[in-house]
Design a protein around this motif. Structure first.
Motif, PDB file in Angstrom:
ATOM      1  N   UNK A   1       0.837  -1.204   0.000  1.00 16.01           N
ATOM      2  CA  UNK A   1       0.000   0.000   0.000  1.00 16.01           C
ATOM      3  C   UNK A   1       0.871   1.252   0.000  1.00 16.01           C
ATOM      4  N   UNK A   2       1.878   1.286   0.880  1.00 13.59           N
ATOM      5  CA  UNK A   2       2.747   2.463   0.978  1.00 13.59           C
ATOM      6  C   UNK A   2       3.502   2.699  -0.325  1.00 13.59           C
ATOM      7  N   UNK A   3       4.021   1.624  -0.923  1.00 14.31           N
ATOM      8  CA  UNK A   3       4.773   1.770  -2.174  1.00 14.31           C
ATOM      9  C   UNK A   3       3.876   2.228  -3.310  1.00 14.31           C
TER      10      UNK A   3
ATOM     11  N   UNK B   1       1.501   6.097   6.567  1.00 16.81           N
ATOM     12  CA  UNK B   1       1.279   7.454   7.087  1.00 16.81           C
ATOM     13  C   UNK B   1       2.224   8.446   6.415  1.00 16.81           C
ATOM     14  N   UNK B   2       3.492   8.083   6.272  1.00 16.44           N
ATOM     15  CA  UNK B   2       4.468   8.975   5.629  1.00 16.44           C
ATOM     16  C   UNK B   2       4.086   9.250   4.178  1.00 16.44           C
ATOM     17  N   UNK B   3       3.657   8.196   3.464  1.00 13.04           N
ATOM     18  CA  UNK B   3       3.290   8.372   2.054  1.00 13.04           C
ATOM     19  C   UNK B   3       2.095   9.306   1.907  1.00 13.04           C
ATOM     20  N   UNK B   4       1.109   9.174   2.799  1.00 11.06           N
ATOM     21  CA  UNK B   4      -0.069  10.051   2.730  1.00 11.06           C
ATOM     22  C   UNK B   4       0.268  11.464   3.186  1.00 11.06           C
ATOM     23  N   UNK B   5       1.150  11.594   4.173  1.00  4.84           N
ATOM     24  CA  UNK B   5       1.522  12.932   4.660  1.00  4.84           C
ATOM     25  C   UNK B   5       2.224  13.735   3.579  1.00  4.84           C
ATOM     26  N   UNK B   6       2.985  13.062   2.736  1.00  2.28           N
ATOM     27  CA  UNK B   6       3.739  13.741   1.680  1.00  2.28           C
ATOM     28  C   UNK B   6       2.992  13.778   0.345  1.00  2.28           C
ATOM     29  N   UNK B   7       1.785  13.241   0.292  1.00  3.67           N
ATOM     30  CA  UNK B   7       1.059  13.151  -0.978  1.00  3.67           C
ATOM     31  C   UNK B   7       0.657  14.555  -1.440  1.00  3.67           C
TER      32      UNK B   7
ATOM     33  N   UNK C   1      -4.670  17.119   5.799  1.00  3.39           N
ATOM     34  CA  UNK C   1      -6.025  17.668   5.672  1.00  3.39           C
ATOM     35  C   UNK C   1      -6.243  18.459   4.386  1.00  3.39           C
ATOM     36  N   UNK C   2      -5.171  18.979   3.784  1.00  2.00           N
ATOM     37  CA  UNK C   2      -5.330  19.762   2.554  1.00  2.00           C
ATOM     38  C   UNK C   2      -5.619  18.880   1.350  1.00  2.00           C
ATOM     39  N   UNK C   3      -5.182  17.628   1.390  1.00  2.00           N
ATOM     40  CA  UNK C   3      -5.326  16.749   0.224  1.00  2.00           C
ATOM     41  C   UNK C   3      -6.260  15.567   0.457  1.00  2.00           C
ATOM     42  N   UNK C   4      -6.469  15.176   1.713  1.00  2.00           N
ATOM     43  CA  UNK C   4      -7.225  13.963   1.998  1.00  2.00           C
ATOM     44  C   UNK C   4      -8.670  14.266   2.389  1.00  2.00           C
ATOM     45  N   UNK C   5      -9.579  13.433   1.895  1.00  2.00           N
ATOM     46  CA  UNK C   5     -10.997  13.526   2.232  1.00  2.00           C
ATOM     47  C   UNK C   5     -11.542  12.118   2.422  1.00  2.00           C
ATOM     48  N   UNK C   6     -12.414  11.959   3.418  1.00  2.00           N
ATOM     49  CA  UNK C   6     -13.001  10.654   3.689  1.00  2.00           C
ATOM     50  C   UNK C   6     -14.509  10.707   3.481  1.00  2.00           C
TER      51      UNK C   6
END
Length: 312
Positions: free
Chosen positions: A38-40, A80-86, A114-119
């Motif tokens: 998932x991270x990769x 978490x790191x991959x999503x934080x830097x997305x 929070x600027x890029x992610x939405x659930x």
């Protein structure tokens, strides 16, 4: 994967004593290998400049001693790191009858970026750290159930009053036996009611009220909804990035400029996407005007600085 799968580790050809190992892996659970995958994948998608859609149907991370030795914490942190830097839009969607629990919620929580992610969630989905049965086991133990029974049940109230007025030990024992029997009869009913009540906290309406999801989206309308949402986000991000390059302003200020140009309901994704697509020349002119204003302010600042210099 929602089904039970087998992870096959082949034997080492260089070791005569090694044997093929087959390890079963439960469905809806993140293991070290799947967490790394998932991270990769997230890092690869981001390098391609693609928005990502995550259909979240996980009950948590595997937490056995073998998984701890397999560095499950490290690979979970990589997500978490991959999503934080997305740098592109990320949409997390809970499908119908899907659930997001435990640590798997933690690693895809929109507050990570929070600027890029939405659930989003389907009305038939569930989300929460603990499952309802686990919450009732912790928060509504047997002593708590008995207290509620004696507060609510009319028959137990009557027996309690009789027990208080009774003076003979034989009568007290008989009444206590009736109380114990009544409690045993009510326990399954109260536990079921408590489990249903805990389940209400995991439903879409409650998640939206608490602000952990952006909106409730049914599966039937999800394709159209996310098409316009993704199109609007991509167009908006494109023009916002151009404004940020043209002038020294905050991202919120750039979004406000676009909102002023649109002038309508800024929550209507379809209308906004259509406006940005059909009025690209107007937005380009706004970017150029913003850049010109920024250059003009820099020139004026330099002019004032030059006038303040003493060449004597």
């Amino acid at each position: 994967e929602t089904r039970l799968v087998d992870r096959v580790t082949p034997a080492d050809p260089a070791d005569l004593n090694s044997r093929e190992a087959i390890l079963p892996q439960a469905g809806q659970v993140l293991f070290p290998d799947s967490s790394y995958k998932v991270a990769q994948a997230l890092r690869d998608f981001d390098k391609e400049g693609l928005p990502v859609m995550i259909f979240a149907n996980w009950r948590g991370f595997s937490g056995g001693s073998r998984d701890m030795a397999g560095e499950i914490l490290k690979f979970g942190a990589m997500i978490v790191d991959a999503l934080r830097e997305y740098t592109n839009p990320v949409y997390i969607y809970l499908p119908p009858h899907g659930e997001l629990r435990g640590g798997s919620w933690v690693v895809v929580d929109p507050t990570i970026n929070s600027e890029k992610m939405e659930m989003y969630a389907d009305p038939a989905s569930r989300g929460g750290i603990l499952e309802p049965a686990g919450i009732t086991e912790i928060k509504f133990r047997t002593p708590d159930q008995i207290k509620v029974m004696h507060r609510i049940d009319s028959q137990l109230k009557l027996l309690d009053s009789e027990l208080e007025m009774c003076e003979l030990e034989e009568d007290k024992a008989a009444i206590q036996t009736q109380i114990d029997a009544r409690e045993e009869l009510l326990k399954p009913v109260y536990l079921q009611a408590a489990t249903e009540f805990a389940d209400l906290h995991d439903k879409t309406g409650r998640m939206k009220a608490k602000g952990v999801i952006r909106d409730s989206v049914s599966w039937e309308s999800s394709r159209e909804y996310f098409f316009w949402r993704a199109k609007r986000r991509m167009l908006e991000d494109y023009f916002v990035s151009r404004i940020l390059e043209a002038a020294d302003v905050e991202e919120n200020e750039a979004v406000r400029m676009l909102q002023e140009l649109y002038g309508g309901d800024y929550e209507d994704d379809r209308a906004i996407a259509s406006f940005m697509e059909s009025n690209a020349n107007v937005l380009d002119a706004k970017v150029k005007a913003t850049k010109a204003a920024g250059v003009q302010s820099q020139i004026e600042a330099l002019q004032k600085e030059l006038e303040g210099l003493d060449f004597q």
